[in-house]
Design a protein around this motif. Structure first.
Motif, PDB file in Angstrom:
ATOM      1  N   ASP A   8       2.211  -5.705   6.805  1.00 31.70           N
ATOM      2  CA  ASP A   8       1.688  -4.377   7.192  1.00 31.70           C
ATOM      3  C   ASP A   8       2.114  -4.109   8.630  1.00 31.70           C
ATOM      4  O   ASP A   8       1.518  -4.642   9.566  1.00 31.70           O
ATOM      5  CB  ASP A   8       0.153  -4.386   7.062  1.00 31.70           C
ATOM      6  CG  ASP A   8      -0.480  -3.060   7.453  1.00 31.70           C
ATOM      7  OD1 ASP A   8       0.255  -2.062   7.584  1.00 31.70           O
ATOM      8  OD2 ASP A   8      -1.721  -3.028   7.620  1.00 31.70           O
TER       9      ASP A   8
ATOM     10  N   HIS B  93      -3.948   8.206   7.393  1.00 29.29           N
ATOM     11  CA  HIS B  93      -3.379   7.744   6.114  1.00 29.29           C
ATOM     12  C   HIS B  93      -2.688   8.937   5.448  1.00 29.29           C
ATOM     13  O   HIS B  93      -3.184   9.502   4.480  1.00 29.29           O
ATOM     14  CB  HIS B  93      -4.466   7.160   5.203  1.00 29.29           C
ATOM     15  CG  HIS B  93      -4.839   5.760   5.576  1.00 29.29           C
ATOM     16  ND1 HIS B  93      -5.823   5.051   4.952  1.00 29.29           N
ATOM     17  CD2 HIS B  93      -4.325   4.921   6.514  1.00 29.29           C
ATOM     18  CE1 HIS B  93      -5.910   3.836   5.488  1.00 29.29           C
ATOM     19  NE2 HIS B  93      -5.019   3.736   6.445  1.00 29.29           N
TER      20      HIS B  93
ATOM     21  N   GLU C 245      -3.206  -2.822  15.774  1.00 30.96           N
ATOM     22  CA  GLU C 245      -2.553  -1.542  15.537  1.00 30.96           C
ATOM     23  C   GLU C 245      -3.217  -0.361  16.257  1.00 30.96           C
ATOM     24  O   GLU C 245      -3.791   0.530  15.627  1.00 30.96           O
ATOM     25  CB  GLU C 245      -2.489  -1.253  14.038  1.00 30.96           C
ATOM     26  CG  GLU C 245      -3.795  -1.466  13.272  1.00 30.96           C
ATOM     27  CD  GLU C 245      -3.646  -1.136  11.784  1.00 30.96           C
ATOM     28  OE1 GLU C 245      -3.123  -0.057  11.464  1.00 30.96           O
ATOM     29  OE2 GLU C 245      -4.051  -1.964  10.956  1.00 30.96           O
TER      30      GLU C 245
ATOM     31  N   PHE D 257       0.891  -1.183   0.000  1.00 31.50           N
ATOM     32  CA  PHE D 257       0.000   0.000   0.000  1.00 31.50           C
ATOM     33  C   PHE D 257       0.917   1.218   0.000  1.00 31.50           C
ATOM     34  O   PHE D 257       2.118   1.089   0.282  1.00 31.50           O
ATOM     35  CB  PHE D 257      -0.927   0.002   1.233  1.00 31.50           C
ATOM     36  CG  PHE D 257      -0.184  -0.117   2.537  1.00 31.50           C
ATOM     37  CD1 PHE D 257       0.263   1.002   3.215  1.00 31.50           C
ATOM     38  CD2 PHE D 257       0.116  -1.368   3.069  1.00 31.50           C
ATOM     39  CE1 PHE D 257       0.981   0.890   4.393  1.00 31.50           C
ATOM     40  CE2 PHE D 257       0.830  -1.494   4.256  1.00 31.50           C
ATOM     41  CZ  PHE D 257       1.255  -0.349   4.919  1.00 31.50           C
TER      42      PHE D 257
ATOM     43  N   HIS E 221      -5.969  -4.830   3.533  1.00 31.97           N
ATOM     44  CA  HIS E 221      -7.270  -4.919   4.219  1.00 31.97           C
ATOM     45  C   HIS E 221      -7.966  -6.066   3.499  1.00 31.97           C
ATOM     46  O   HIS E 221      -8.633  -5.853   2.478  1.00 31.97           O
ATOM     47  CB  HIS E 221      -8.078  -3.635   4.077  1.00 31.97           C
ATOM     48  CG  HIS E 221      -7.455  -2.450   4.751  1.00 31.97           C
ATOM     49  ND1 HIS E 221      -7.924  -1.174   4.584  1.00 31.97           N
ATOM     50  CD2 HIS E 221      -6.411  -2.361   5.612  1.00 31.97           C
ATOM     51  CE1 HIS E 221      -7.192  -0.335   5.302  1.00 31.97           C
ATOM     52  NE2 HIS E 221      -6.263  -1.032   5.940  1.00 31.97           N
TER      53      HIS E 221
ATOM     54  N   ASP F 246       4.305   3.471   8.688  1.00 27.95           N
ATOM     55  CA  ASP F 246       3.328   2.399   8.444  1.00 27.95           C
ATOM     56  C   ASP F 246       3.534   1.991   6.992  1.00 27.95           C
ATOM     57  O   ASP F 246       3.110   2.687   6.074  1.00 27.95           O
ATOM     58  CB  ASP F 246       1.913   2.934   8.693  1.00 27.95           C
ATOM     59  CG  ASP F 246       0.834   1.875   8.495  1.00 27.95           C
ATOM     60  OD1 ASP F 246       1.141   0.775   7.980  1.00 27.95           O
ATOM     61  OD2 ASP F 246      -0.321   2.150   8.842  1.00 27.95           O
TER      62      ASP F 246
ATOM     63  N   GLU G 123       2.053  -1.497  15.172  1.00 26.77           N
ATOM     64  CA  GLU G 123       1.253  -2.503  14.471  1.00 26.77           C
ATOM     65  C   GLU G 123       2.083  -3.757  14.213  1.00 26.77           C
ATOM     66  O   GLU G 123       3.222  -3.668  13.750  1.00 26.77           O
ATOM     67  CB  GLU G 123       0.782  -1.935  13.118  1.00 26.77           C
ATOM     68  CG  GLU G 123       0.050  -2.929  12.235  1.00 26.77           C
ATOM     69  CD  GLU G 123      -0.435  -2.302  10.923  1.00 26.77           C
ATOM     70  OE1 GLU G 123       0.172  -1.305  10.475  1.00 26.77           O
ATOM     71  OE2 GLU G 123      -1.415  -2.815  10.356  1.00 26.77           O
TER      72      GLU G 123
ATOM     73  N   HIS H 258      -7.394  -5.296  11.214  1.00 27.27           N
ATOM     74  CA  HIS H 258      -8.141  -5.801  10.065  1.00 27.27           C
ATOM     75  C   HIS H 258      -7.571  -7.148   9.653  1.00 27.27           C
ATOM     76  O   HIS H 258      -6.439  -7.499  10.000  1.00 27.27           O
ATOM     77  CB  HIS H 258      -8.054  -4.806   8.909  1.00 27.27           C
ATOM     78  CG  HIS H 258      -6.650  -4.348   8.594  1.00 27.27           C
ATOM     79  ND1 HIS H 258      -5.781  -5.053   7.804  1.00 27.27           N
ATOM     80  CD2 HIS H 258      -5.951  -3.245   9.009  1.00 27.27           C
ATOM     81  CE1 HIS H 258      -4.626  -4.409   7.721  1.00 27.27           C
ATOM     82  NE2 HIS H 258      -4.681  -3.308   8.453  1.00 27.27           N
TER      83      HIS H 258
HETATM   84  N1  GLY Z   1      -1.393   0.083   6.805  1.00 29.17           N
HETATM   85  C1  GLY Z   1      -2.482   0.861   6.411  1.00 29.17           C
HETATM   86  C2  GLY Z   1      -3.760   0.409   7.015  1.00 29.17           C
HETATM   87  O1  GLY Z   1      -3.826  -0.599   7.665  1.00 29.17           O
HETATM   88  O2  GLY Z   1      -4.766   1.061   6.810  1.00 29.17           O
END
Ligand code: GLY
Ligand code: MN
Length: 462
Positions: A260, A231, A392, A219, A350, A248, A432, A343
């Motif tokens: 992630d 974000h 996270e 991402f 995600h 992140d 996270e 998530h």
């Molecule tokens: N690492 C970005 C998120 O989990 O939204």
């Protein structure tokens, strides 16, 4: 790709869940950046990857449940194409690698679907998120784009989610590869970020590391001294001693599985006393939430547990007041933690978000709480062995939110606004990790990545 038997078994399992008709999978196409031939890096659709493993543009596939047949559709390169692309495997060669013997052109796909529709056979497809595939479905099935979302098959969507939610050992291996490379990105950032550099220098270096190892980015990288913006993809700030940077970021494995991870780094090599206080609260919330993650535990309860720890720490610091559990019931913690605890993660960071979070993270009994903060919780349902999830928590000081809440007198029984005001330029801290739910509890995936204040400071360069 995995062995062909993996994809054959996945398709058979899916077909058993769908009683009749055809299942249509749209692969992704190249996507233009600024003119048709200048494209974004290609990313295959994750469900297409899951069932067909073919990581190239211009494909579609059909599982004919009634006839017990599978066909991959695509057009082979012409000599004119090969001049630009070099020789590439034919659609037939590619399909055979994933256990599909039947192939046809995209033109033949149109004929097959038109005949199926004329014969009254159901053609099921998943939610679409790319405009070109929406238009392709319109062309193939005669469904108006505005109706495509409501014409997707819930049965198919639920069946795909039910399968993709449980990661096999081979998938875990891919995810750990991604998490380990992601860990290296994080240690590189800790070692190299220093006062006077721009965020983009570190963001570029860690992205380069992922690419140089054969990974891709999961991402867009978040690497910012304004970590309070959840974000934040801007990398143009100069970093100064005393700043903290939220990193992140993640690498994706060659087969498309995500890593992630988030760490927060002190610029100048040391956290201030105030930063240590907030960091310690987030760390306690994260470690406690990880410990609580086990089969049968609803993730909304793990989220609540983390929120209560955050509220307890903030109360001890004098930023909140009253009983932490009551503060969480009132939603007061969402001034500082505005999002969800984690998530699902897999072929998407995600995982399966494009198929609908209401199916991925919720059930008919466990519905989304629409309150601010809670509404951003992507996963609420009970955890099961085989799930891979992120944990996270964070604490974020968002000036606009503080001002709005204060003006509205929101949660005034639980928030010391004068004390909070002293932190309005603090930024944010997030931590996270990625964990696998196991029959006995959980396992943190990948080699340990420095996380305690001591470990992070020891690696940070100054
Ligand atoms: N690492 C970005 C998120 O989990 O939204
Ligand atoms: Mn995440």
């Amino acid at each position: 790709m995995f062995d062909a038997t993996v994809y054959i078994e996945r398709r058979q399992t899916l077909a058993q869940q769908i009683n009749s008709g055809l299942i249509l999978f749209m692969g992704n196409n190249e996507s233009p950046m600024n003119y048709p031939d200048n494209t974004y890096p290609f990313r295959q659709d994750s469900s297409f990857l899951y069932y067909f493993g073919l990581d190239c543009p211009g494909l579609a596939a059909v599982i004919d449940v009634d006839e017990d047949k599978v066909c991959v559709f695509g057009d082979d390169l012409t000599v004119d194409d090969i001049v630009w692309t070099g020789p590439l495997p034919t659609v037939q060669d590619r399909a055979r690698e994933v256990g599909v013997n039947e192939t046809a052109t995209l033109g033949q796909l149109q004929t097959i679907l038109t005949n199926a529709a004329a014969g009254g056979r159901a053609v099921r497809f998943l939610p679409q998120y790319r405009a070109d595939n929406v238009l392709a479905i319109q062309r193939l099935l005669g469904i108006c784009p505005s109706e495509i979302a409501s014409r997707t098959s819930q049965t198919l969507t639920r069946a795909v989610i039910a399968q993709r939610s449980f990661k096999s050992d081979q998938e875990i291996e891919q995810i750990e590869w991604a998490v380990n490379l992601t860990g290296e990105m994080h240690t590189l950032a800790m070692k190299t970020a220093r006062a006077g550099m721009y965020e983009r220098e570190i963001a570029g270096a860690i992205e380069g590391l992922a690419l140089s190892r054969g990974g891709r980015l999961t991402f867009p990288t978040i690497f910012s001294i304004h970590g309070e913006t959840l974000h934040n993809h801007y990398h143009g700030n100069k970093m100064h001693a005393g700043d903290i940077v939220v990193n992140d970021s993640g690498a994706e494995s060659p087969l498309g599985y995500a890593g992630d991870i988030t760490r927060t780094i002190p610029i100048g090599g040391k956290f201030s006393a105030r930063q240590k206080d907030i960091y310690a609260i987030v760390l306690e919330a994260q470690e406690t939430a990880i410990q609580a993650s086990a089969p049968g535990v609803e993730f909304r309860d793990v989220h609540r547990l983390a929120c209560t720890i955050l509220a307890t720490g903030l109360t001890e610091l004098g930023l909140m007041k009253g009983t932490p559990a009551d503060a969480v019931d009132a939603g007061a913690h969402t001034l500082f933690f505005q999002c969800g605890l984690g998530h699902m993660m897999g072929l998407d960071v995600h995982d399966m978000e494009g198929l609908g979070e209401q199916y991925v993270g919720y059930t008919d009994q466990i519905e989304r709480n629409p309150a601010f903060g809670w509404k951003s919780l992507r996963l609420a349902k009970a955890l099961e062995p085989g799930f891979v999830i992120t944990v996270e928590p964070g604490i974020y000081f968002i000036g606009e939110l503080i001002d709005r809440w204060r003006a509205d007198g929101k949660c005034a029984d639980f928030i010391n606004y004068d004390a909070v005001e002293q932190y309005r330029d603090f930024g944010g801290i997030r931590l996270e990790d990625d964990i696998l739910i196991t029959p006995g509890g959980h396992r943190v995936l990948g080699a340990p990545i420095p996380k305690s204040i001591k470990e992070v400071q020891a690696l940070s360069s100054g």
